[in-house]
Every structure is written in C-alpha cells, then in structure tokens.
Design an enzyme around this catalytic site. Structure first.
Site, PDB file in Angstrom:
ATOM      1  N   ASP A   1     -10.250   1.473 -24.271  1.00 12.17           N
ATOM      2  CA  ASP A   1     -10.720   1.373 -23.015  1.00 12.17           C
ATOM      3  C   ASP A   1     -10.341   2.722 -22.376  1.00 12.17           C
ATOM      4  O   ASP A   1     -10.195   2.880 -22.762  1.00 12.17           O
ATOM      5  CB  ASP A   1      -9.381   0.716 -22.650  1.00 12.17           C
ATOM      6  CG  ASP A   1     -10.011  -1.202 -22.906  1.00 12.17           C
ATOM      7  OD1 ASP A   1     -10.604  -0.882 -23.069  1.00 12.17           O
ATOM      8  OD2 ASP A   1      -9.283  -1.109 -22.546  1.00 12.17           O
TER       9      ASP A   1
ATOM     10  N   ARG B   1      -3.719  -7.511 -20.700  1.00 14.66           N
ATOM     11  CA  ARG B   1      -4.370  -6.718 -22.636  1.00 14.66           C
ATOM     12  C   ARG B   1      -3.724  -5.804 -22.934  1.00 14.66           C
ATOM     13  O   ARG B   1      -4.396  -5.835 -23.978  1.00 14.66           O
ATOM     14  CB  ARG B   1      -5.773  -5.353 -21.824  1.00 14.66           C
ATOM     15  CG  ARG B   1      -6.484  -6.766 -20.698  1.00 14.66           C
ATOM     16  CD  ARG B   1      -7.971  -5.508 -20.453  1.00 14.66           C
ATOM     17  NE  ARG B   1      -8.575  -4.577 -20.708  1.00 14.66           N
ATOM     18  CZ  ARG B   1      -9.223  -4.600 -21.977  1.00 14.66           C
ATOM     19  NH1 ARG B   1      -9.724  -6.256 -21.878  1.00 14.66           N
ATOM     20  NH2 ARG B   1      -9.673  -4.532 -22.999  1.00 14.66           N
TER      21      ARG B   1
ATOM     22  N   PRO C   1       1.010  -1.207   0.164  1.00 12.74           N
ATOM     23  CA  PRO C   1       0.207  -0.151  -0.027  1.00 12.74           C
ATOM     24  C   PRO C   1       0.666   1.305   0.341  1.00 12.74           C
ATOM     25  O   PRO C   1       0.215   2.540  -0.242  1.00 12.74           O
ATOM     26  CB  PRO C   1      -0.786  -0.300   1.238  1.00 12.74           C
ATOM     27  CG  PRO C   1      -0.965  -1.793   1.873  1.00 12.74           C
ATOM     28  CD  PRO C   1       0.862  -1.949   1.504  1.00 12.74           C
TER      29      PRO C   1
ATOM     30  N   GLU D   1       1.091  -8.675   8.080  1.00 11.44           N
ATOM     31  CA  GLU D   1       1.201  -6.981   8.066  1.00 11.44           C
ATOM     32  C   GLU D   1       2.721  -6.383   7.814  1.00 11.44           C
ATOM     33  O   GLU D   1       2.580  -5.112   7.783  1.00 11.44           O
ATOM     34  CB  GLU D   1       1.412  -6.724  10.006  1.00 11.44           C
ATOM     35  CG  GLU D   1       0.680  -6.955  10.880  1.00 11.44           C
ATOM     36  CD  GLU D   1      -1.224  -6.462  10.491  1.00 11.44           C
ATOM     37  OE1 GLU D   1      -1.017  -5.046  10.281  1.00 11.44           O
ATOM     38  OE2 GLU D   1      -1.868  -7.137  10.360  1.00 11.44           O
TER      39      GLU D   1
HETATM   40  N1  ADE Z   1      -0.951  -5.176  -0.373  1.00 11.56           N
HETATM   41  C1  ADE Z   1      -1.983  -4.868   0.338  1.00 11.56           C
HETATM   42  N2  ADE Z   1      -2.190  -3.748   0.800  1.00 11.56           N
HETATM   43  C2  ADE Z   1      -1.876  -3.521  -0.680  1.00 11.56           C
HETATM   44  C3  ADE Z   1      -2.508  -2.058  -1.704  1.00 11.56           C
HETATM   45  N3  ADE Z   1      -3.460  -1.544  -1.256  1.00 11.56           N
HETATM   46  N4  ADE Z   1      -1.906  -2.700  -3.148  1.00 11.56           N
HETATM   47  C4  ADE Z   1      -1.076  -3.304  -3.683  1.00 11.56           C
HETATM   48  N5  ADE Z   1      -0.641  -4.172  -2.478  1.00 11.56           N
HETATM   49  C5  ADE Z   1      -1.081  -4.258  -1.158  1.00 11.56           C
END
Ligand code: ADE
Length: 241
Positions: free
Chosen positions: A167, A152, A88, A115
């Site tokens: 697209d 794609r 993330p 985590e």
């Molecule tokens: N792993 C955990 N959350 C993620 C996200 N938002 N994007 C990519 N990989 C992740």
C-alpha cells in the site's frame, strides 16, 4: 485489538462496520469495537451534554462533566488504553502513527460534536488526532477512518499480507500503478513488462514506478525517502527506458 468509541451517534457506524473487509475483521473477532453513547452521561431528564459558549459565539460546546465522567468510567474498566480525542487540533493521522498504534491491545476514541470540546475535557486525552486541516461536523467520520485503516494492519484482516505492505505510505513511497484485463482498452495498452512473467523484472519496475509517481505527485514525500543504491538504480533504469 479492542477499540471503544465514545460518540453521540452510535447509529452512524452501523453500515460502515458491517460491510466488506472491515465487517469481516469484526465478524472474525480480529478487531472488537464497542460503541458507547455518552448521551447516557448527559445531565437531567433531557440528558444534556452541551451548552452555549461562555463569552458568546455561535454553536454549542460539549460540557466538561458528562464527557469527562464517561471517559473516566471507560478508563477504569478493562485493559489500559490511550484516550484519543478526534479533533482538527490533533496530530495528523498517518500510516506511521497507525502502525505504531497497531500493537496496542486497546484504544479509546472520543468523537466530538457541535462546535467543539470545553477545553477542560482535553486533559483527559492522551493524544488528539486529526484527519487533516479541515473541520468535520464531528469525530465520527474520523473514527471510521481510523478503525478502517487500523483494521488493515491487524494480522488476518487482509488475506494477502503483501497487499498491505505494498500500500502507498506503508514503507514510504506511493503505490505503483496497477492494471487488470483487458490489456488493450480505449487505445491504451498495459505495460509490456507485466505480461512477460519475469517476476524480478516486474518487482523492479513496480518499485521504480512507485518512486517516480511519488517524485511527481508528492515531492514532499519523495524528499523524505531514504533511497538505497538499488532503488536509485531501478529509478535510473526506468527513466532511461
Ligand atoms: N473533528 C472535526 N474535524 C476533525 C478533523 N479534521 N479530524 C478529526 N476529527 C475531527
């Protein structure tokens, strides 16, 4: 293109990778995916790959040793490839990023679990990619999204190249509205212009509708579009109608 995926749950990919457009791309060899379980690099009899966080806190953290060794093994075999962590904290996955990466012969995706990664693993990454500002239980779903969207873009995956080019996001604006039979349904009719068979008129109408949709739904995207005189004209015509 070749994509190596380092994961603790290779079985999670089976269904998604065996069906439909993506399944066909893999069968045809347009894309080759290698699933590698880094559990094999785990420590001791139980192949341990995680441990509690130093300093306390909930959840388990991926240990630096097993995953780093796995990444280095992959890096040292086969074609040169960027090592991409799915987290993330990465840069947001966009069509532009996919397009830039679609010319690479090989990409290695690393899926986290638990985590998070011990921070010292991060120096092995050339890039971190995120799907968006939310937290998944692991990188596997993000890897599936990456592989599907990438497939794609590879020549031969989608029979009609125009279908990929039109697209949403390919060239900026969102995709125009699409209709199919029946032309009347629950009191709603399809736009007259689509039935008239004038291809240039249809093309202009579609461009204008795509721009209109972008302006209404994604003003942030619309502001970044570099509209040419012709596009402004189509948009004006469609607003006047
Ligand atoms: N792993 C955990 N959350 C993620 C996200 N938002 N994007 C990519 N990989 C992740």
């Amino acid at each position: 293109m070749e994509i190596d995926i380092l994961t603790l749950i290779p079985g999670a990919f089976q269904g998604v990778f065996s069906e439909s457009i993506l399944g066909n791309a893999l069968k045809q060899g347009i894309l080759k995916v290698n699933l590698i379980s880094f559990r094999e690099y785990g420590e001791g009899k139980h192949r341990v790959v995680d441990d509690a966080a130093f300093g306390g806190g909930p959840g388990m953290i991926l240990k630096p040793g097993p995953l780093t060794t796995a990444i280095r093994d992959i890096r040292n075999t086969g074609k040169a490839a960027p090592i991409v962590g799915l987290t993330p904290q990465g840069v947001k996955l966009t069509q532009n990023l996919l397009r830039e990466m679609s010319h690479m012969p090989r990409i290695v995706l690393v899926c986290g679990r638990y985590e998070g990664f011990d921070e010292r693993i991060r120096r092995e990454f050339d890039l971190e990619i995120s799907l968006g500002d939310y937290v998944l239980s692991g990188g596997e779903i993000a890897a599936m999204v990456f592989v599907d969207a990438m497939a794609r873009l590879l020549p031969g995956t989608v029979g009609d190249k125009a279908s990929v080019e039109q697209d949403s996001f390919y060239d900026g604006p969102l995709d125009h509205p699409q209709y199919t039979r029946p032309s009347e349904w629950e009191g709603l009719s399809t736009p007259q212009v689509l039935a008239e068979g004038n291809h240039s008129k249809i093309s202009n109408w579609r461009k204008a509708q795509g721009l209109l949709k972008t302006a209404v739904r994604r003003p942030d995207l619309f502001c970044r579009l570099n509209l040419g005189g012709k596009e402004k004209e189509h948009l004006r015509d469609c607003l006047v109608e």
